[in-house]
Design a protein around this motif. Structure first.
Motif, PDB file in Angstrom:
ATOM      1  N   LEU A  48       0.843  -1.190   0.000  1.00 54.59           N
ATOM      2  CA  LEU A  48       0.000   0.000   0.000  1.00 54.59           C
ATOM      3  C   LEU A  48       0.881   1.243   0.000  1.00 54.59           C
ATOM      4  N   PHE A  49       0.670   2.121  -0.992  1.00 52.27           N
ATOM      5  CA  PHE A  49       1.297   3.436  -1.030  1.00 52.27           C
ATOM      6  C   PHE A  49       0.274   4.440  -0.503  1.00 52.27           C
ATOM      7  N   ILE A  99       4.264  -0.954   3.450  1.00 53.73           N
ATOM      8  CA  ILE A  99       3.557   0.322   3.352  1.00 53.73           C
ATOM      9  C   ILE A  99       4.585   1.361   2.948  1.00 53.73           C
ATOM     10  N   ILE A 100       4.286   2.090   1.864  1.00 50.62           N
ATOM     11  CA  ILE A 100       5.217   3.080   1.323  1.00 50.62           C
ATOM     12  C   ILE A 100       4.615   4.460   1.464  1.00 50.62           C
ATOM     13  N   ARG A 119       6.913  -3.838   6.850  1.00 47.89           N
ATOM     14  CA  ARG A 119       8.002  -2.895   6.588  1.00 47.89           C
ATOM     15  C   ARG A 119       7.386  -1.558   6.183  1.00 47.89           C
ATOM     16  N   LEU A 120       7.905  -0.483   6.784  1.00 47.07           N
ATOM     17  CA  LEU A 120       7.439   0.863   6.470  1.00 47.07           C
ATOM     18  C   LEU A 120       8.549   1.577   5.703  1.00 47.07           C
ATOM     19  N   LEU A 169       7.197  11.911   6.770  1.00 44.39           N
ATOM     20  CA  LEU A 169       6.650  10.765   7.484  1.00 44.39           C
ATOM     21  C   LEU A 169       6.785  10.976   8.989  1.00 44.39           C
ATOM     22  N   GLN A 170       5.672  10.756   9.699  1.00 44.38           N
ATOM     23  CA  GLN A 170       5.666  10.815  11.156  1.00 44.38           C
ATOM     24  C   GLN A 170       5.190   9.466  11.692  1.00 44.38           C
ATOM     25  N   VAL A 171       6.017   8.831  12.508  1.00 47.53           N
ATOM     26  CA  VAL A 171       5.617   7.574  13.137  1.00 47.53           C
ATOM     27  C   VAL A 171       4.905   7.938  14.431  1.00 47.53           C
ATOM     28  N   THR A 172       3.612   8.119  14.339  1.00 48.72           N
ATOM     29  CA  THR A 172       2.821   8.481  15.520  1.00 48.72           C
ATOM     30  C   THR A 172       2.639   7.268  16.419  1.00 48.72           C
TER      31      THR A 172
END
Length: 637
Positions: free
Chosen positions: A243-244, A269-270, A293-294, A276-279
């Protein structure tokens, strides 16, 4: 071996003609069927190889056929978003010199700019109920394309007020797809969601990194894109592996996935288009997806993706703001100071890009091309990104923001100057300035500061006045700019503060007020009970001191992202239950006032809900706002 994406697809179709290539809610196409349809269309697209074919279609199999057919004909495609204002579409058609427009019956009937383009461009109307192109599949298709042949033209915001077309050739795109095929592993049998608008360059990655490798492409309908619950259902139903999507959409999806304990079979996930924020929600949800994988991708439209960074393992160990990564094999990078000299290791500088990733330039704009695409003393061609970065000890690049006024709104590049030029053309605007401020969801939104023209209704206010929705200015801009470029908030001021050098001092602009804005409906406070509980959530979401039960959510500054946040918060609030059914986003769109929503929920809880508002055809963003009482009553455009 690196191949043009057209040849890579043709070879894949020959190997697996019966494999499923494209899936929609209405059916599916095999690789053989897709190739046959694209070839049939290509035979009808004769014309100069550099002259683009415009594509104005919704997200259906016809869209994929149109793009493939255009590329097989050796011509570049020009995506036209049907939701864009007609004025912008007319400019894109005229500026690009497109001689053919691929559309369907719906877009031909509802997008006036298409019929206005005739006779300069002919309309070729494709239909779902007949062969994708009413021509035999025999015929001469041009020879395979070369690296320098154009693949697409994408229009981006321009600081001069004139959108500019980025002309991208096949060579850089073939190298990007080849990098995907080398690094992503086998794609045969894997399923990728086609989420990005086709006017966004990420859509090229989605389509061709999938179809060049034997994967299946699932087209995400426009209404599903904006509804995290329905998107989760689609991912599970179609067993999507890849998923993009933008970072903001990932956060919303993670929130809904956590709440509903939904775990789609995602492996990759792209994210691209914005930082990009890893909340906390993202980390918690991805922790529940084994082996996920992100990926963080970076690249302007003028180069497409140029750096990448992969996060795997325990999401709790991931940084909140991951680096944008290291350059792809065909990309060169330089970090330079304002005088064009390399900065010291670890120091901040502007990122310049080179190598086999650069676009040809801006269509018909040699002056602007020369300004942004420079040549160094040794003859190396470079692109000045305007992005500030620094290199980390491990070689990855850290993104530090912009060095100019360009911003990203929901993944789209926006030049504030273009918005200002459009707004200043309104007769009631004596001066203006557009800046960005975070909304309640933490995403950047555009805020316009307006000096009203003497004699206008807004002129002479003793204090700055915040208008969460200004109908005449909103309509004026909506006729000229895409929705994501229309400010969410307007603040009227008697003058714009200036620095000693005469520039607008943006640091001195007043913050938008949290008072309820002037609206054409009277302020009616909520009654205790359901209305009061809904009102409290509205106030928190919209950052307002008070709201009335007849106020339209969108007239108060709401948008689709804030509506999703509202939906999340309402589901966490003790409200009357709609007969055991969950409260949906559609319900919020259909009941945009507190009075209407509370009455609907109370009726549903009592089992007497027989009402359903009449359906209304809308075009993408802010559907309720366009039909709001404020817009309907305004006559001062």
């Amino acid at each position: 071996m690196r191949l043009p994406v057209t040849e890579a697809f043709v070879r894949q179709a020959a190997r697996t003609p019966h494999a499923v290539a494209v899936v929609t809610d209405g059916g599916r196409l095999t690789y053989g069927e897709l190739l046959e349809a694209a070839r049939a269309l290509a035979t009808r697209l004769d014309g100069p190889r550099r002259t683009p074919v415009a594509v104005c279609l919704e997200r259906t199999p016809l869209l994929v056929v149109a793009i493939l057919g255009t590329l097989l004909a050796g011509r570049p495609y020009l995506p036209l978003d049907p939701a864009y204002p007609d004025q912008r579409l007319r400019h894109m058609l005229a500026d690009s010199g497109a001689t053919v427009v691929l559309c369907d019956r719906t877009t031909a009937a509802t997008v006036p700019a298409l019929t206005e383009a005739v006779p300069a461009a002919r309309l070729l109307c494709l239909g779902e109920d007949q062969p994708y192109a009413t021509a035999a599949t025999t015929g001469t298709v041009p020879a395979p394309v070369g690296d320098d042949d154009l693949a697409y033209i994408l229009y981006t915001s321009g600081s001069t007020g004139r959108p500019k077309g980025v002309a991208m050739a096949h060579g850089p795109l073939a190298r990007l797809v080849d990098w995907h095929l080398t690094n992503d592993g086998p794609q045969h049998g894997r399923v990728t969601a086609q989420f990005a608008p086709v006017s966004f360059d990420v859509s090229f990655q989605e389509i061709f990194s999938t179809l060049s490798a034997g994967g299946t492409l699932v087209l995400v309908p426009e209404d599903v894109r904006r509804d995290p619950d329905r998107l989760l259902d689609l991912l599970i139903e179609n067993r999507v592996n890849r998923l993009f999507l933008p970072a903001a959409a990932l956060h919303q999806l993670a929130q809904r996935g956590l709440r509903a304990a939904v775990r789609p079979p995602l492996g990759d996930i792209i994210c691209a288009g914005e930082q990009l924020q890893v909340t906390d929600a993202v980390a918690a949800w991805l922790r529940s997806l084994p082996g996920i994988r992100l990926h963080n991708h970076y690249g302007p439209t003028e180069t497409h993706v140029v750096t990448a960074h992969v996060l795997d393992g325990d999401p709790d160990s991931w940084p909140a703001l991951p680096p944008i990564g290291t350059p792809l094999p065909h990309v060169r990078t330089w970090i330079l100071d304002p005088e064009g000299r390399p900065v010291a290791d670890g120091e901040q500088g502007e990122l310049h890009l080179g190598g086999a990733c650069l676009a040809e330039g801006y269509l018909g704009r040699p002056d602007l091309t020369a300004e942004r695409f420079t040549t160094s003393d040794d003859g190396t061609r470079r692109y000045r990104t305007g992005d500030l970065v620094r290199q980390l000890p491990d070689g990855a690049l850290e993104y530090l923001g912009r060095g100019d006024r360009q911003v990203k709104i929901r993944g789209h590049r926006v030049e504030a100057g273009e918005v200002e030029l459009a707004l200043s053309a309104h007769r009631d605007v004596a001066g203006c300035c557009v800046v960005t401020r975070p909304d309640q969801a933490g995403q950047l939104q555009l805020v316009a500061y307006v000096v009203p023209e003497p004699g206008s209704a807004e002129y002479g206010a003793p204090e700055p006045m915040t208008l969460r929705f200004a109908p005449k200015w909103h309509r004026h801009l909506s006729e000229r700019l895409p929705e994501f470029m229309v400010p969410a908030v307007y603040v009227t001021v008697d003058r714009l503060p200036l620095t000693p050098s005469g520039k607008v001092d943006r640091d001195e602009l007043p913050a938008p007020s949290t008072a309820r804005p002037p609206l054409p409906v009277p302020m009616v406070p909520p009654a205790p009970g359901t209305q009061q509980r809904i009102a409290e959530v509205w106030q928190e979401t919209l950052q307002l001191d008070e709201v009335g039960i007849d106020d339209n959510f969108f007239d108060l500054g709401g948008n689709s992202l804030l509506l999703t946040l509202l939906h999340t918060r309402l589901t966490e609030t003790e409200l009357p239950g709609p007969g055991g059914r969950p409260l949906t986003l559609v319900t919020l769109f259909e009941h945009p006032t507190i009075r209407a929503l509370a009455a609907h929920l109370d009726r549903a809880a009592s089992g007497s809900d027989r009402e359903r508002p009449a359906g209304r055809r809308v075009r993408r963003e802010r559907p309720v706002r366009r039909a709001s009482a404020a817009a309907a009553r305004d006559s001062g455009a």
